[in-house]
Design an enzyme around this catalytic site. Structure first.
Site, mmCIF file in Angstrom:
data_model
loop_
_atom_site.group_PDB
_atom_site.id
_atom_site.type_symbol
_atom_site.label_atom_id
_atom_site.label_comp_id
_atom_site.label_asym_id
_atom_site.label_seq_id
_atom_site.Cartn_x
_atom_site.Cartn_y
_atom_site.Cartn_z
ATOM 1 N N HIS A 99 30.650 20.933 -23.932
ATOM 2 C CA HIS A 99 29.875 21.122 -25.171
ATOM 3 C C HIS A 99 29.368 19.773 -25.676
ATOM 4 O O HIS A 99 28.215 19.639 -26.093
ATOM 5 C CB HIS A 99 30.757 21.743 -26.256
ATOM 6 C CG HIS A 99 31.067 23.205 -26.054
ATOM 7 N ND1 HIS A 99 30.087 24.153 -25.883
ATOM 8 C CD2 HIS A 99 32.252 23.888 -26.017
ATOM 9 C CE1 HIS A 99 30.661 25.361 -25.763
ATOM 10 N NE2 HIS A 99 31.971 25.215 -25.827
ATOM 11 N N HIS A 107 36.542 21.431 -21.259
ATOM 12 C CA HIS A 107 35.661 22.454 -21.834
ATOM 13 C C HIS A 107 34.871 21.874 -23.013
ATOM 14 O O HIS A 107 33.640 21.947 -23.048
ATOM 15 C CB HIS A 107 36.512 23.656 -22.274
ATOM 16 C CG HIS A 107 35.727 24.749 -22.922
ATOM 17 N ND1 HIS A 107 35.311 25.867 -22.237
ATOM 18 C CD2 HIS A 107 35.265 24.893 -24.186
ATOM 19 C CE1 HIS A 107 34.629 26.648 -23.057
ATOM 20 N NE2 HIS A 107 34.589 26.082 -24.254
ATOM 21 N N GLU A 108 35.596 21.271 -23.951
ATOM 22 C CA GLU A 108 34.908 20.707 -25.125
ATOM 23 C C GLU A 108 33.989 19.559 -24.711
ATOM 24 O O GLU A 108 32.952 19.338 -25.334
ATOM 25 C CB GLU A 108 35.913 20.236 -26.182
ATOM 26 C CG GLU A 108 36.836 21.339 -26.733
ATOM 27 C CD GLU A 108 36.112 22.597 -27.213
ATOM 28 O OE1 GLU A 108 34.944 22.492 -27.637
ATOM 29 O OE2 GLU A 108 36.707 23.691 -27.157
ATOM 30 N N GLU A 136 27.831 27.609 -24.054
ATOM 31 C CA GLU A 136 29.039 27.977 -23.331
ATOM 32 C C GLU A 136 28.851 27.743 -21.822
ATOM 33 O O GLU A 136 29.800 27.420 -21.115
ATOM 34 C CB GLU A 136 29.367 29.439 -23.644
ATOM 35 C CG GLU A 136 30.810 29.829 -23.484
ATOM 36 C CD GLU A 136 31.805 29.016 -24.304
ATOM 37 O OE1 GLU A 136 31.420 28.392 -25.320
ATOM 38 O OE2 GLU A 136 32.977 28.978 -23.909
HETATM 39 ZN ZN ZN Z 1 33.328 26.839 -25.771
#
Ligand code: ZN
Length: 503
Positions: free
Chosen positions: A271, A267-268, A297
């Site tokens: 980003h 997830h990170e 996101e």
């Molecule tokens: Zn996030």
């Protein structure tokens, strides 16, 4: 003064303010990753001084004068320069239109709010927290009024995180999503497969942290995260900060929850890949800035969910996973592993939710915020309204306020309007995924070979490189050829989870 001269004088001033902000970010990162406990007070002092310097740079009167000149020649500005001026105006107004007294009072209130929330949550005592929340709402309304949005304060709050987003848009998108998602979740959780997924998940125990660290480092590097221009460390809460050539990610490890560190790191990484793809030369202006929280996101969710929970992805990584954890995975079949990766289970707590039910937690919070700002819901009635909405949307009713209205930190610091970004981001991710698969039907075959290059290049060219030239909604519309809709998300969830759970 010519428009070109004005822009050339303006940009270094914007970049100076931005660079000071990046130093503050670095202090914040260090605070969460490295800081010895005894240094906490000193760090607070450093941050306060730096914040004052940064604020002075961002409210430099020369910026205002240059912007006024550029705005009077608005029609003559090339598109890119117009975008730079527009964003600079947003930032300048935010830095200058809030009276110093208000900013000071709000900082005190935010800090007080956090501690009041932490106490109330520990004791599950909403009544003690209600006056703080009322005050936070009042501060939010006042802030909106100072910025010229007294008549639509919730629109202002949404726009702060996602330029261009309005209450009406979110209301329409969430209404449509809710109608389709609630029955799908009911069908999935009623399936006997759901219990099996839970049972397999509980068997994934005893995964040494050193091997977890090595595996997730291999995965995130292969997805394309450039470790020459970023790093990953351990912190209590996973996050990603920084941009361009210095992106800092964090994760956390638990020997008995090996999928947690892996997926939160992916997830990170989503980003981080976005921040690494933003043009470094333009950092600090609209051309070198992410397009808003929802688009941000969408990038993290796309990599975490659509990509890393796919069968293609695991065709490549499963043998590597088994190699690193031979004894732990001995009794786990491939299908079981895939099921544990895609487990769905309604929970009262948002941060524990899977990717299907997560969206309903966000719809719930949006409905509460919308009614609070519209004056249709009083703060004192919030716990009861929350319980009712939780029953209707998630299918569970909290036994106390700690599991209900007191679970999130956001409102305690006045961060209203932030939650919707998470779900809008999921919609954007699914719509991008639909487009990607239309363009490259065998995309998962790439993943099965461990090749994520085509996907990353497409995201670079169609999302990352554009910065904040246009709004997030426009960006997604251009990249996918359609206005944002919840339908691709519903279709994706039905296809992946409806099939797996035979629901
Ligand atoms: Zn996030």
């Amino acid at each position: 003064m010519s428009v070109t001269d004005a822009i050339h004088e303006l940009i270094p001033l914007l970049q100076r303010a931005h660079t000071l902000g990046t130093i503050a970010d670095l202090l914040g990162w260090d605070e969460q990753v490295n800081l010895p406990p005894g240094a906490a007070e000193g760090r607070g002092n450093q941050q306060a001084i730096l914040a004052a310097v940064q604020h002075a740079a961002a409210s430099e009167p020369r910026i205002g004068a240059l912007l006024a000149g550029l705005e009077s020649a608005a029609g003559a500005l090339p598109v890119e320069q117009a975008a730079v001026a527009k964003q600079a105006r947003r930032d300048y107004d935010h830095a200058t239109k809030l009276p110093a007294d208000f900013v000071r009072e709000k900082a005190v209130q935010d800090s007080r709010g956090y501690h009041a929330w932490a106490r109330a949550r520990a004791a599950s005592d909403f009544a003690g927290y209600a006056p703080v929340l009322e005050k936070n709402l009042e501060f939010a309304r006042r802030e909106a009024a100072y910025l010229g949005h007294a008549s639509a304060p919730y629109d202002y709050m949404l726009d702060k995180f996602d330029p261009g987003l309005t209450t009406a848009t979110v209301d329409r998108l969430f209404g449509e999503l809710k109608r389709e998602l609630v029955p799908l979740v009911r069908a999935i959780t009623a399936s006997p497969v759901a219990a099996r997924a839970r049972e397999v998940g509980e068997r994934l125990r005893g995964y040494p942290i050193e091997a977890q660290r090595a595996f997730l480092r291999e995965v995130t590097a292969q997805l394309g995260f450039d470790y020459e221009r970023g790093r990953i460390d351990v912190a209590l809460h996973p996050f990603c900060s920084g941009a361009g050539n210095d992106v800092r990610m964090t994760t956390r490890y638990n020997v008995d929850q090996p999928l947690d560190a892996l997926f939160s790191s992916i997830h990170e990484t989503g980003h981080g890949l976005y921040e690494q793809g933003i043009p470094v030369a333009h950092l600090g202006t609209a051309l070198g800035m992410h397009a808003g929280m929802a688009v941000h996101e969408s990038q993290s969710r796309l990599w975490e969910n659509q990509v890393a929970r796919s069968r293609g992805f695991w065709r490549h990584f499963e043998p590597r996973w088994r190699e690193r954890f031979p004894s732990q995975t001995a009794g786990v079949s491939s299908e079981d592993l895939y099921l544990a990766i895609n487990a769905v289970e309604p929970t009262l707590i948002r941060v524990d939710a899977d990717e299907v039910t997560y969206n309903l937690h966000i719809v719930l919070r949006f409905e509460m915020e919308k009614k609070l700002f519209a004056g249709e819901l009083a703060v004192r009635d919030l716990p009861a309204a929350w319980r009712e909405a939780s029953r209707e949307l998630v299918g569970l009713e909290p036994a106390n306020d700690r599991e209900g209205v007191l679970q999130d930190v956001h409102w305690s610091g006045g961060a209203f309007g932030y939650f919707p970004s998470y779900c809008i981001g999921n919609m954007m991710a699914a719509q991008l995924w639909q487009r990607l698969r239309a363009l490259r039907p065998n995309l998962e075959e790439d993943f099965a070979r461990g090749d994520f290059g085509w996907l990353l290049r497409w995201l670079r060219e169609n999302i990352h490189v554009h910065g904040r030239r246009i709004s997030g909604l426009e960006l997604i519309q251009r990249a996918t050829g359609e206005a944002l809709s919840p339908q691709p998300l519903v279709r994706y969830l039905r296809e992946r989870y409806g099939t797996l759970y035979r629901a």
